[in-house]
Motif scaffolding. Structure first.
Motif, PDB file in Angstrom:
ATOM      1  N   VAL A  62       5.272  -7.206   2.939  1.00 43.70           N
ATOM      2  CA  VAL A  62       6.653  -7.588   3.228  1.00 43.70           C
ATOM      3  C   VAL A  62       7.535  -6.455   2.717  1.00 43.70           C
ATOM      4  O   VAL A  62       7.354  -5.966   1.604  1.00 43.70           O
ATOM      5  CB  VAL A  62       7.027  -8.936   2.581  1.00 43.70           C
ATOM      6  CG1 VAL A  62       6.794  -8.922   1.085  1.00 43.70           C
ATOM      7  CG2 VAL A  62       8.468  -9.293   2.890  1.00 43.70           C
ATOM      8  N   TYR A  63       8.451  -5.988   3.563  1.00 45.89           N
ATOM      9  CA  TYR A  63       9.283  -4.850   3.168  1.00 45.89           C
ATOM     10  C   TYR A  63      10.680  -4.990   3.732  1.00 45.89           C
ATOM     11  O   TYR A  63      10.927  -5.717   4.707  1.00 45.89           O
ATOM     12  CB  TYR A  63       8.647  -3.525   3.585  1.00 45.89           C
ATOM     13  CG  TYR A  63       8.495  -3.311   5.069  1.00 45.89           C
ATOM     14  CD1 TYR A  63       9.398  -2.513   5.775  1.00 45.89           C
ATOM     15  CD2 TYR A  63       7.441  -3.871   5.778  1.00 45.89           C
ATOM     16  CE1 TYR A  63       9.254  -2.284   7.126  1.00 45.89           C
ATOM     17  CE2 TYR A  63       7.286  -3.649   7.131  1.00 45.89           C
ATOM     18  CZ  TYR A  63       8.189  -2.859   7.810  1.00 45.89           C
ATOM     19  OH  TYR A  63       8.044  -2.652   9.158  1.00 45.89           O
ATOM     20  N   SER A  64      11.599  -4.277   3.109  1.00 44.77           N
ATOM     21  CA  SER A  64      13.006  -4.332   3.490  1.00 44.77           C
ATOM     22  C   SER A  64      13.547  -2.915   3.607  1.00 44.77           C
ATOM     23  O   SER A  64      13.295  -2.068   2.750  1.00 44.77           O
ATOM     24  CB  SER A  64      13.804  -5.119   2.445  1.00 44.77           C
ATOM     25  OG  SER A  64      15.187  -5.095   2.741  1.00 44.77           O
ATOM     26  N   ALA A  65      14.279  -2.662   4.701  1.00 46.35           N
ATOM     27  CA  ALA A  65      14.925  -1.365   4.925  1.00 46.35           C
ATOM     28  C   ALA A  65      16.187  -1.610   5.729  1.00 46.35           C
ATOM     29  O   ALA A  65      16.251  -2.538   6.536  1.00 46.35           O
ATOM     30  CB  ALA A  65      13.983  -0.417   5.673  1.00 46.35           C
ATOM     31  N   PRO A  66      17.219  -0.790   5.536  1.00 47.97           N
ATOM     32  CA  PRO A  66      18.479  -1.003   6.255  1.00 47.97           C
ATOM     33  C   PRO A  66      18.312  -0.904   7.764  1.00 47.97           C
ATOM     34  O   PRO A  66      17.385  -0.259   8.273  1.00 47.97           O
ATOM     35  CB  PRO A  66      19.381   0.131   5.732  1.00 47.97           C
ATOM     36  CG  PRO A  66      18.777   0.542   4.443  1.00 47.97           C
ATOM     37  CD  PRO A  66      17.306   0.337   4.592  1.00 47.97           C
ATOM     38  N   THR A  67      19.230  -1.539   8.474  1.00 49.21           N
ATOM     39  CA  THR A  67      19.275  -1.400   9.927  1.00 49.21           C
ATOM     40  C   THR A  67      19.420   0.070  10.290  1.00 49.21           C
ATOM     41  O   THR A  67      20.271   0.773   9.753  1.00 49.21           O
ATOM     42  CB  THR A  67      20.464  -2.194  10.500  1.00 49.21           C
ATOM     43  OG1 THR A  67      20.324  -3.568  10.154  1.00 49.21           O
ATOM     44  CG2 THR A  67      20.540  -2.049  12.008  1.00 49.21           C
ATOM     45  N   GLY A  68      18.574   0.549  11.183  1.00 50.12           N
ATOM     46  CA  GLY A  68      18.604   1.954  11.555  1.00 50.12           C
ATOM     47  C   GLY A  68      17.788   2.840  10.648  1.00 50.12           C
ATOM     48  O   GLY A  68      17.780   4.060  10.812  1.00 50.12           O
TER      49      GLY A  68
ATOM     50  N   LEU B 113       3.056 -14.568   0.466  1.00 52.11           N
ATOM     51  CA  LEU B 113       2.085 -13.936   1.363  1.00 52.11           C
ATOM     52  C   LEU B 113       0.930 -13.278   0.618  1.00 52.11           C
ATOM     53  O   LEU B 113      -0.005 -12.769   1.249  1.00 52.11           O
ATOM     54  CB  LEU B 113       2.792 -12.884   2.228  1.00 52.11           C
ATOM     55  CG  LEU B 113       3.837 -13.420   3.214  1.00 52.11           C
ATOM     56  CD1 LEU B 113       4.517 -12.276   3.956  1.00 52.11           C
ATOM     57  CD2 LEU B 113       3.199 -14.386   4.220  1.00 52.11           C
ATOM     58  N   GLN B 114       1.007 -13.294  -0.714  1.00 50.00           N
ATOM     59  CA  GLN B 114      -0.052 -12.690  -1.525  1.00 50.00           C
ATOM     60  C   GLN B 114      -0.309 -11.250  -1.091  1.00 50.00           C
ATOM     61  O   GLN B 114      -1.450 -10.832  -0.856  1.00 50.00           O
ATOM     62  CB  GLN B 114      -1.343 -13.521  -1.418  1.00 50.00           C
ATOM     63  CG  GLN B 114      -1.225 -14.937  -1.940  1.00 50.00           C
ATOM     64  CD  GLN B 114      -0.979 -14.979  -3.445  1.00 50.00           C
ATOM     65  OE1 GLN B 114      -1.800 -14.514  -4.230  1.00 50.00           O
ATOM     66  NE2 GLN B 114       0.162 -15.539  -3.843  1.00 50.00           N
ATOM     67  N   GLY B 115       0.772 -10.502  -0.965  1.00 49.41           N
ATOM     68  CA  GLY B 115       0.629  -9.142  -0.438  1.00 49.41           C
ATOM     69  C   GLY B 115       1.385  -8.113  -1.255  1.00 49.41           C
ATOM     70  O   GLY B 115       1.767  -8.331  -2.405  1.00 49.41           O
TER      71      GLY B 115
END
Length: 938
Positions: free
Chosen positions: A164-170, A340-342
């Motif tokens: 699971v990851y997060s990054a800005p739009t674009g 998610l155990q990830g």
């Protein structure tokens, strides 16, 4: 000048770039849209040796050029002059970098020559040469350092661990998921993958993207021709050597099964149904990767909670499977990681920095960080009368003498859009409503260079766009006809799918410079711009949330096309405090919503029992322990809700318990799961269909079409009771029997027509109101099935034509669910009747045209004209010369307009190309028919 120069220290603004072009007669520049620059392309010519943009002197305002094109309608509103935007006297405080803009303080992104792992061809990624070449052809030659770090997380490239990851739009977040998903599909000849997206438009866009990315990749070649250190992927497969990408969404005409795809791109609802079916028939073992895009929607109780249901079911399987979740607006990523155990990864990197501004009372203020926002709102307090000397606006937007632009917010929106376009850039304007979109688009078009002033090649493309829109079955929207010659369009749900696609494509290619859209566009489709302008921060009457605001602001800046993105939030005094609070508000933390409404946990339990994933109390508890709910709620509360839900399911006769304590779904319970209904909606549908079995009105359309109308989200249906009354008066005997059978009373409709209220306080009253709403929609479906064009239906029922088209598409998906419901219940005759009308609804035609309507481009009106001209079968069309089809297609055009010789020839050429596609499609269908006849004879 020295003071003013400091205002541009951080980036090159739109006008500063334009100043270099002032020697030109026009400010239209060659569009780079559609041509992505490589990820490692640098802009050193605009940067100093440390990678920071150079300082430039501020430009002078561009001159306004007036005039009308020769083909402008005589009744066109008079031209307007946009207000000038000037730099304020004195210097503004140096703006701190925002969370999106940290690139300004660092050196340029390293290239693959410095770090070989930034190349997708590196052996560490084990990607086929053709796949790497396809990525390069789409503009992706290297990856960002954060993408490299994320991909090389523990066990990710091998598919051994969830992510699971997060990054800005674009910021390039989709590429990480694409690489991981494609690796799983390529490394096993039988592997399947599911990519889940929240909106139909995103599904359609992603299908096109993935098909291009996997184009030319042969499984046979992968098995035999790889000679390097990469793994041997598989031996040839007899049936298919290509990677098959199929889209699943409501109203889709594709009836693909689990065996028909390698990668399924689905809406949330379709993905959940696909997984249920695969678990039930034991084909789920082939699934190797599931991508959950926009996974922050998991706490959306209306539909996002299905993501939690689906992912939990997959984790209960105990098979090798990689789940990949991503979002631009995740705050508590640790919750998803634990669930998610990830592995988790988070970045704020954005390749194109965004400069953010607040526009208030004709003044533009820097608004890049929380600190500056707090200081700004303090000093903008009306009680201070701007007395504090430290606060200085960056720029000032002059007031306008035009009465249409007296409102300072509207004037600011128009002036900022005008400035951007005249510098040669694209601008995206977000408005609060559909009417606001159209109003803003018209006003902006009235200040821009005229059609005659545009570059000849742009003129031609805009004329072509108008021709394409005019040739649609709905004809050309009068407002679009007014704005498109000036390079302006609008984009909202009131337009049809075809109109939105043409507008979006033209904007992306630079043919259109301004797109005015509702807030839903921010998440629904990928249309970035150099400058994003927010006309307020409301969606309808309510303020948008922090996540939606970030989505809108994140559309600023195009990688490979712009050096910087700019956002301007224009607000009025009454909203100032709320808007500033919103701009610096933290994103809300997500949490499970399974127990916030009893229907959600009921549906979760019913689904796993019906597909036999859990049949004992122990297995039910194991399922619940793997939900995100178990990580975000108190155990006692969870247990209490589970106990109550099981009791409710038994009471509703969806579930039974045998003597050994095992749970089993009843026939009704299985039918509800098969048709993707919530339990309470399932009860209503079951009662309606049971009554229909006793007295089904078969000598007309209304009873069948009534059963096609959805039972959910009907509260938003705006019933025009005058139209309802008029249609009731014109019903034939068959329709009147349906009304009597459903319990609908003309006296109630008459009462509503004269200002009455349809009560919805008790369950019985709610069900009664639901029947009136459904019948009103069924009247619209009746017209569509009888070849009344969408725009005529929209006019008749006072609805936007896009809403009518969406209704038809939604009802197609719901009809498929009703057919499954009847088949599961063993009501074969009812299922057959519904299936027949489902085909009519898709075709928008009567029964005699169903065969012709299967031909590409031949739907409803065109099919009827073919029939009237003697082409009554697929074979007849297949055997016709395309030139013979040309005059028939001419008849099918909705608008007859007088065109010049050049445009007439171009229009004819397009129709001839369309005729060839129709003939080819008819030939393919005819060959299938002939083959089927031979099989039947044998």
């Amino acid at each position: 000048m020295a003071d003013k120069s400091r205002l541009g220290v951080w980036h090159t603004t739109t006008l500063q770039s334009a100043r270099q072009q002032q020697h030109q007669q026009t400010y239209y520049t060659t569009s780079l849209a559609g041509h992505k620059r490589a990820y490692d392309a640098s802009s050193s010519q605009n940067s100093d040796r440390n990678g920071a943009p150079r300082r430039r002197a501020p430009p002078q305002p561009l001159p306004f050029r007036s005039g009308l094109s020769s083909n402008t309608a005589n009744n066109e509103p008079p031209r307007l002059t946009a207000s000038q935007i000037e730099y304020a006297d004195g210097s503004a405080a140096r703006q701190l970098p925002s969370e999106y803009s940290q690139r300004q303080d660092f050196a340029a992104t390293p290239t693959s020559t410095i770090d070989p792992l930034l190349s997708l061809s590196h052996p560490a990624y084990s990607l086929p040469r053709q796949l790497v070449a396809n990525f390069a052809a789409s503009g992706i030659r290297t990856i960002y350092p954060w993408q490299k770090q994320c991909l090389r997380g523990p066990g990710l490239l091998d598919g051994e661990k969830n992510l699971v990851y997060s990054a800005p739009t674009g910021g390039g977040k989709s590429l990480v998921a694409d690489v991981l998903m494609l690796k799983q599909v390529l490394e096993d000849r039988d592997a399947k993958a599911i990519l889940v997206l929240p909106y139909v438009a995103l599904v359609q866009e992603k299908v096109r993207w993935l098909r291009n990315i996997v184009s030319g990749i042969s499984r046979e070649e992968l098995g035999q021709n790889e000679q390097d250190d990469r793994p041997k992927f598989w031996a040839p497969r007899a049936d298919k050597d290509t990677i098959r990408v199929v889209g699943f969404f409501g109203g889709s005409k594709i009836r693909a099964t689990w065996a028909d795809f390698d990668i399924a791109v689905c809406t949330i609802e379709k993905a959940n149904s696909l997984v249920n079916a695969a678990i039930e028939d034991c084909s789920i073992s082939k699934l190797r990767a599931v991508v959950l895009d926009e996974c922050h929607m998991i706490d959306d109780g209306y539909r996002g909670y299905l993501l939690e249901l689906m992912a939990t079911k997959l984790m209960c399987l105990g098979q090798p499977l990689q789940i990949i979740g991503m979002s631009a607006t995740l705050t508590n990523i640790e919750l998803l990681k634990n669930w998610l155990q990830g592995h988790s990864y988070e970045t704020h990197y954005r390749p194109v920095p965004i400069e953010e501004h607040l526009v208030y009372d004709g003044k533009v203020y820097a608004a890049g960080t929380t600190a500056s926002l707090l200081k700004t709102v303090t000093q903008l307090d009306t009680r201070s009368q701007f007395s504090q000397p430290r606060l200085q606006p960056l720029r000032i937007i002059k007031s306008s003498d035009h009465k249409e632009l007296t409102d300072p917010v509207r004037n600011a929106v128009v002036a900022l859009a005008n400035e951007t376009v005249r510098a040669g850039y694209g601008v995206l304007v977000f408005s609060s409503s559909r009417a606001g979109c159209e109003s803003d688009a018209v006003l902006i078009s009235r200040v821009l260079p005229t059609f005659a002033e545009a570059d000849p090649s742009i003129q031609e493309k805009r004329s072509d766009l108008l021709g394409d829109l005019r040739s649609l079955s709905t004809g050309l929207d009068p407002k679009l006809e007014q704005t498109i010659p000036f390079g302006v369009s609008f984009h909202h749900a009131g337009l049809t799918t075809e109109e939105r696609e043409l507008v979006a494509k033209a904007y992306d290619q630079g043919v259109l410079k301004v797109c005015v859209a509702t807030c839903s566009l921010a998440a629904g489709i990928n249309l970035p711009a150099r400058r994003v302008i927010l006309h307020g921060a409301r969606m309808g009457r309510d303020l948008v949330g922090p996540a939606m605001l970030r989505q809108m602001r994140g559309r600023a800046g195009r990688k490979g096309k712009d050096e910087v993105g700019e956002t301007y939030l224009c607000c009025r005094q009454t909203d100032l405090e709320a808007v500033v609070d919103l701009m610096h508000a933290d994103l809300p933390e997500i949490s499970s919503c399974l127990i916030s409404d009893k229907r959600r946990i009921q549906r979760a339990l019913l689904e796993i029992i019906a597909i036999r994933l859990a049949t004992s109390r122990e297995s039910l508890d194991d399922y619940v322990s793997k939900t995100m709910l178990a990580y975000s709620a108190e155990p006692d509360s969870i247990q209490e809700n589970v106990e109550a839900s099981i009791a409710d399911l038994q009471k509703m006769e969806f579930v039974t318990v045998d003597g050994y304590g095992s749970f089993q779904a009843t026939l009704l319970g299985k039918a509800i799961v098969a048709s993707s209904l919530d339990p309470e909606d399932g009860i209503f549908i079951h009662n309606e269909l049971k009554k229909a079995l006793q007295a089904f009105v078969m000598d007309g359309d209304m009873h069948v079409l009534y059963n096609f109308t959805p039972v959910h989200d009907l509260g938003g249906v705006m019933v025009n009771w005058k139209v309802f009354w008029n249609e009731m008066q014109q019903l034939d005997d068959s329709g009147l029997r349906v009304i009597h059978f459903l319990g609908l009373k003309p006296v109630v409709v008459d009462n509503m027509l004269h200002g009455g209220t349809l009560r919805e306080t008790t369950p019985a009253e709610k069900e009664n109101a639901r029947r009136y709403h459904r019948f009103y929609l069924a009247l619209q479906l009746r017209d569509l099935c009888n070849e009344v064009p969408i725009h005529r239906v929209a006019q008749k029922y006072d609805m936007p034509r896009g809403s009518v088209q969406t209704l038809a598409q939604t009802c197609q998906g719901f009809a498929a669910g009703m057919i499954k419901f009847c088949e599961t219940m063993g009501w074969g005759a009812m299922a057959a009747a519904l299936d027949h009308f489902s085909d009519r609804l898709k075709a928008g035609a009567r029964s005699d045209l169903l065969a012709l309507a299967k031909i590409t481009f031949v739907k409803s009106r065109t099919a009827r004209i073919f029939w009237d001209n003697g082409l009554k079968t697929v074979a007849a069309v297949a055997n016709a010369d395309p030139k013979e089809l040309l005059p028939i297609l001419m008849q099918a055009q909705p608008n007859k307009v007088k065109l010049g010789a050049k445009d007439e020839q171009k229009f004819t050429d397009k129709l001839l190309a369309k005729a060839k596609i129709i003939a080819d499609s008819a030939n393919r269908l005819w060959q299938i028919e002939m083959q089927q006849e031979l099989v039947d004879e044998e």
